[in-house]
Design a protein around this motif. Structure first.
Motif, PDB file in Angstrom:
ATOM      1  N   MET A  51       0.824  -1.201   0.000  1.00 60.79           N
ATOM      2  CA  MET A  51       0.000   0.000   0.000  1.00 60.79           C
ATOM      3  C   MET A  51       0.864   1.259   0.000  1.00 60.79           C
ATOM      4  O   MET A  51       0.527   2.256  -0.631  1.00 60.79           O
ATOM      5  CB  MET A  51      -0.932   0.007   1.212  1.00 60.79           C
ATOM      6  N   PHE A  60      -8.322  -5.087  -6.605  1.00 62.45           N
ATOM      7  CA  PHE A  60      -9.333  -4.223  -5.981  1.00 62.45           C
ATOM      8  C   PHE A  60     -10.486  -3.956  -6.940  1.00 62.45           C
ATOM      9  O   PHE A  60     -11.652  -4.075  -6.575  1.00 62.45           O
ATOM     10  CB  PHE A  60      -8.695  -2.912  -5.538  1.00 62.45           C
ATOM     11  N   PHE A 104     -10.099  -8.167  -3.607  1.00 61.43           N
ATOM     12  CA  PHE A 104      -9.255  -7.771  -2.469  1.00 61.43           C
ATOM     13  C   PHE A 104     -10.143  -7.316  -1.316  1.00 61.43           C
ATOM     14  O   PHE A 104     -10.913  -6.376  -1.449  1.00 61.43           O
ATOM     15  CB  PHE A 104      -8.315  -6.645  -2.872  1.00 61.43           C
ATOM     16  N   VAL A 158     -10.252  -6.806   3.180  1.00 60.05           N
ATOM     17  CA  VAL A 158      -9.419  -6.677   4.372  1.00 60.05           C
ATOM     18  C   VAL A 158     -10.124  -7.164   5.630  1.00 60.05           C
ATOM     19  O   VAL A 158      -9.491  -7.355   6.664  1.00 60.05           O
ATOM     20  CB  VAL A 158      -8.959  -5.212   4.583  1.00 60.05           C
ATOM     21  N   CYS A 163     -10.314   3.908  -5.496  1.00 62.64           N
ATOM     22  CA  CYS A 163      -9.713   3.235  -4.336  1.00 62.64           C
ATOM     23  C   CYS A 163      -9.262   4.217  -3.255  1.00 62.64           C
ATOM     24  O   CYS A 163      -8.858   3.794  -2.180  1.00 62.64           O
ATOM     25  CB  CYS A 163      -8.528   2.369  -4.776  1.00 62.64           C
ATOM     26  N   PHE A 204      -1.628  -5.172  -1.455  1.00 59.73           N
ATOM     27  CA  PHE A 204      -2.687  -4.459  -2.182  1.00 59.73           C
ATOM     28  C   PHE A 204      -2.247  -4.154  -3.608  1.00 59.73           C
ATOM     29  O   PHE A 204      -1.127  -3.711  -3.856  1.00 59.73           O
ATOM     30  CB  PHE A 204      -3.029  -3.145  -1.480  1.00 59.73           C
ATOM     31  N   ASN A 205      -3.144  -4.381  -4.557  1.00 59.77           N
ATOM     32  CA  ASN A 205      -2.912  -3.957  -5.937  1.00 59.77           C
ATOM     33  C   ASN A 205      -4.239  -3.564  -6.561  1.00 59.77           C
ATOM     34  O   ASN A 205      -5.295  -4.106  -6.236  1.00 59.77           O
ATOM     35  CB  ASN A 205      -2.211  -5.045  -6.758  1.00 59.77           C
ATOM     36  N   ARG A 211      -1.421  -7.117   5.724  1.00 59.66           N
ATOM     37  CA  ARG A 211      -2.334  -7.508   4.638  1.00 59.66           C
ATOM     38  C   ARG A 211      -2.310  -6.488   3.509  1.00 59.66           C
ATOM     39  O   ARG A 211      -2.351  -6.848   2.322  1.00 59.66           O
ATOM     40  CB  ARG A 211      -3.760  -7.641   5.196  1.00 59.66           C
ATOM     41  N   MET A 212      -2.198  -5.230   3.850  1.00 61.71           N
ATOM     42  CA  MET A 212      -2.240  -4.173   2.841  1.00 61.71           C
ATOM     43  C   MET A 212      -0.962  -4.084   2.016  1.00 61.71           C
ATOM     44  O   MET A 212      -0.931  -3.404   0.996  1.00 61.71           O
ATOM     45  CB  MET A 212      -2.523  -2.826   3.508  1.00 61.71           C
ATOM     46  N   LEU A 245      -8.611   3.213   0.643  1.00 63.03           N
ATOM     47  CA  LEU A 245      -7.282   3.258   1.242  1.00 63.03           C
ATOM     48  C   LEU A 245      -7.243   4.209   2.436  1.00 63.03           C
ATOM     49  O   LEU A 245      -6.601   3.921   3.449  1.00 63.03           O
ATOM     50  CB  LEU A 245      -6.249   3.689   0.201  1.00 63.03           C
TER      51      LEU A 245
END
Length: 277
Positions: free
Chosen positions: A1, A269, A274, A276, A72, A264-265, A260-261, A76
């Motif tokens: 991220m 997403f 994706f 969380v 996103c 992220f891609n 986990r982040m 985020l």
């Protein structure tokens, strides 16, 4: 991220710089255009081409930025708020029994002119009360040992009641679960705010009040109506929340969320692959 955010900031900086340069050039050219035309027709044509190029360039950058980052950005930001928030908050209420704690919240909401409904059932789940004032909703449930499934089930009931039973599309809602013990998987959901609608006009926040420890788990670092309702009626304190009510301990689920982040891609997403929580 973090790498994704760095790329986003670089593109945003380029976009901002381009907008400023283009705006300054266009404003200056508008003022001097008659003089440029008198001096040289070729210079005027070149300046017109430059103006067109700058406008098209800015539009291309705007399209690139919002097509890649627009959808996103809100997601985020919400995750970053969860990670950076205090692990928990401390209530100022002294009640040590769930029924007494809930009764105190009920009285405070009633004093603030909320419309109250006591001992209600929504989709076969029992709520101690529901409070409503204009577009503000407050639901209270009592569970002796709350886990992730309880939180999700009661959250679904709240969503159903607001959007289907009462047909509201805008507002701020709080689901407060008063419990003797909160399991880790339930606490991991406590900072999750559920937005509904294309423009996120309806937001539902979760507050888990653990009587045994005096802790209240919720997203407290973002100034919203939900934050105010939780601070006022769950914790019985004012905003901004004083340091004495802010827990300093970072909780394990925040570290797990940060890890986990890292994976992220934007492709996953946008494809809806994706998650969380």
């Amino acid at each position: 991220m973090r790498e994704f955010r760095k790329k986003q900031k670089r593109l945003y900086a380029l976009l901002k710089t381009s907008v400023i340069i283009s705006a300054v050039f266009l404003l200056v050219y508008i003022g001097v255009q008659p003089y440029v035309a008198k001096l040289s027709d070729l210079a005027a044509v070149i300046c017109n081409y430059i103006c067109d190029f700058l406008v098209i360039g800015v539009l291309v950058l705007v399209f690139m930025y919002y097509s890649k980052y627009g959808k996103c950005d809100s997601f985020l930001s919400s995750v970053e708020n969860e990670i950076s928030d205090a692990g928990y908050y401390l209530t100022s209420r002294s009640e040590k029994e769930r029924s007494e704690y809930i009764s105190s919240m009920y009285d405070d909401l009633q004093c603030c002119k909320y419309s109250m409904s006591k001992n209600i059932e929504i989709t076969e789940f029992d709520f101690e009360f529901k409070a409503l004032k204009k577009k503000e909703f407050f639901y209270a449930a009592s569970i002796d040992n709350v886990d992730r499934n309880d939180v999700l089930a009661y959250l679904d009931s709240v969503i159903y009641d607001i959007t289907v039973q009462n047909i509201f599309r805008k507002g701020d809602a709080v689901l407060c679960i008063v419990t003797d013990k909160a399991q880790d998987d339930a606490i991991a959901l406590s900072k999750m705010v559920t937005p509904l609608g294309k423009k996120e006009q309806l937001k539902i926040a979760i507050a888990i009040c653990e009587i045994s420890s005096g802790r209240v788990y919720f997203l407290g670092n973002v100034k919203t109506k939900c934050q105010q309702m939780i601070a006022n009626f769950v914790m019985n304190c004012d905003l901004p929340i004083k340091e004495q009510y802010i827990g300093k301990e970072r909780l394990p689920f925040q570290d797990e969320l940060e890890d986990r982040m890292k994976s992220f891609n934007i492709k996953d997403f946008k494809a809806g692959n994706f998650t969380v929580h």
